[in-house]
Write an enzyme that holds these catalytic residues in place. Structure first.
Site, PDB file in Angstrom:
ATOM      1  N   THR A  35       0.964  -1.077   0.071  1.00 59.33           N
ATOM      2  CA  THR A  35      -0.017   0.042  -0.150  1.00 59.33           C
ATOM      3  C   THR A  35       0.771   1.150  -0.012  1.00 59.33           C
ATOM      4  O   THR A  35       0.629   2.179  -0.895  1.00 59.33           O
ATOM      5  CB  THR A  35      -1.065  -0.027   1.355  1.00 59.33           C
ATOM      6  N   ASP A  85       1.406   5.350   6.148  1.00 56.13           N
ATOM      7  CA  ASP A  85       2.040   3.926   5.981  1.00 56.13           C
ATOM      8  C   ASP A  85       0.837   2.835   6.019  1.00 56.13           C
ATOM      9  O   ASP A  85      -0.240   3.495   6.625  1.00 56.13           O
ATOM     10  CB  ASP A  85       2.645   3.792   7.155  1.00 56.13           C
ATOM     11  N   GLY A 101       5.715  -6.455   7.051  1.00 60.50           N
ATOM     12  CA  GLY A 101       7.023  -6.582   5.930  1.00 60.50           C
ATOM     13  C   GLY A 101       8.284  -6.372   6.562  1.00 60.50           C
ATOM     14  O   GLY A 101       9.441  -5.943   6.132  1.00 60.50           O
ATOM     15  N   GLU A 107       9.599   1.847  11.184  1.00 60.78           N
ATOM     16  CA  GLU A 107       8.211   2.520  10.920  1.00 60.78           C
ATOM     17  C   GLU A 107       7.757   3.034  12.366  1.00 60.78           C
ATOM     18  O   GLU A 107       7.280   4.331  12.427  1.00 60.78           O
ATOM     19  CB  GLU A 107       7.183   1.395  10.579  1.00 60.78           C
TER      20      GLU A 107
HETATM   21  C1  5RP Z   1       5.490  -3.425   6.971  1.00 57.90           C
HETATM   22  C2  5RP Z   1       4.100  -3.099   7.441  1.00 57.90           C
HETATM   23  C3  5RP Z   1       3.250  -2.927   6.334  1.00 57.90           C
HETATM   24  O1  5RP Z   1       2.522  -1.604   6.588  1.00 57.90           O
HETATM   25  C4  5RP Z   1       1.857  -3.831   6.738  1.00 57.90           C
HETATM   26  O2  5RP Z   1       2.651  -5.039   6.431  1.00 57.90           O
HETATM   27  C5  5RP Z   1       0.976  -3.776   5.422  1.00 57.90           C
HETATM   28  O3  5RP Z   1       1.716  -4.037   4.361  1.00 57.90           O
HETATM   29  P1  5RP Z   1       0.659  -4.180   2.889  1.00 57.90           P
HETATM   30  O4  5RP Z   1       0.419  -2.590   2.617  1.00 57.90           O
HETATM   31  O5  5RP Z   1       1.603  -4.758   1.837  1.00 57.90           O
HETATM   32  O6  5RP Z   1      -0.653  -5.056   2.998  1.00 57.90           O
HETATM   33  O7  5RP Z   1       3.934  -2.976   8.574  1.00 57.90           O
HETATM   34  O8  5RP Z   1       6.409  -3.589   7.724  1.00 57.90           O
END
Ligand code: 5RP
Length: 222
Positions: A35, A85, A101, A107
């Site tokens: 995202t 985020d 991730g 973060e």
């Molecule tokens: C990475 C994160 C991401 O924001 C979380 O995993 C969401 O990922 P995505 O947007 O691919 O669904 O915390 O550490």
């Protein structure tokens, strides 16, 4: 709509939210994940209307640079106007689970510096109680087993994320079978385990705004 289309819609909504508020000297904190990647691609369309960014991972920094968007070290900036985020889970208090991730520590640091934290997520991330998504915990590698034993005492089932080394050189434990009724105290409890760098509960610094991509449009939740 597909999940990717919902992610694109929420990323676009974040651009629409921040664009009129940005100034020449604004710094934007940028998250990590699919995202956040859509957000980065759209942010490129308005580069030049703000100073630059701070990235929460090496991957996001590379993507930002590939668009010609300036990326600063966090220690080089005085303030971050917005942090944008994604999340793995979000509850009605805008407390989150993040770290799918493996970027949770950076973060959390960038979010802690931000004046406003805008979470962008598709509706599959919306929950009443955090914990169905396995909670990521970043650990110093030599403490992995020690921390895992302590997490079992707290009622979780930690699983070592094989083959993953964080940008900080650490390991990740994913903790299954938690029902996190009090995110703020649980975040603190886990962070107090010796060897834990941080965990993926964002309750002490929750989001200010959640832009939730749904099949009937992007909902703004505050
Ligand atoms: C990475 C994160 C991401 O924001 C979380 O995993 C969401 O990922 P995505 O947007 O691919 O669904 O915390 O550490």
């Amino acid at each position: 709509m597909t999940q990717d289309e919902l992610k694109q819609a929420t990323a676009r909504a974040a651009i629409n939210y921040i664009a009129p508020r940005l100034e020449d000297d604004s710094i934007v904190g940028v998250g990590t994940g699919s995202t956040a990647n859509f957000f980065i691609d759209y942010l490129a369309e308005i580069k030049g209307t703000f100073d630059g960014t701070v990235a929460s991972s090496e991957a996001s920094a590379e993507r930002l640079k590939s668009h010609g968007i300036p990326v600063y070290e966090l220690n080089a900036v005085d303030s971050i106007q917005f942090y944008v985020d994604g999340a793995d889970e979000a509850n009605p208090a805008l407390e989150l689970i993040k770290g799918g991730g493996a970027a949770l520590t950076r973060e959390k640091i960038v979010a802690a510096c931000a004046e406003e934290f805008i979470c962008i997520a598709d509706e599959s991330k919306w929950v009443k109680v955090l914990g169905e998504f396995p909670l990521p915990v970043e650990v110093i590698p030599m403490a992995r087993s020690l921390v895992a034993r302590e997490l079992v005492k707290l009622g979780g089932d930690p699983v070592y994320r094989q083959g993953v080394i964080t940008d900080n050189g650490n390991a990740i434990l994913d903790v299954y079978n938690l029902s996190i009724e009090n995110p703020t105290s649980f975040e603190e409890t886990i962070n107090n385990i010796t060897g834990v760098v941080t965990n993926g509960i964002f309750a002490k610094r929750s989001a200010n705004i959640l832009l939730l991509g749904t099949s009937t449009g992007v909902k703004t939740i505050t």
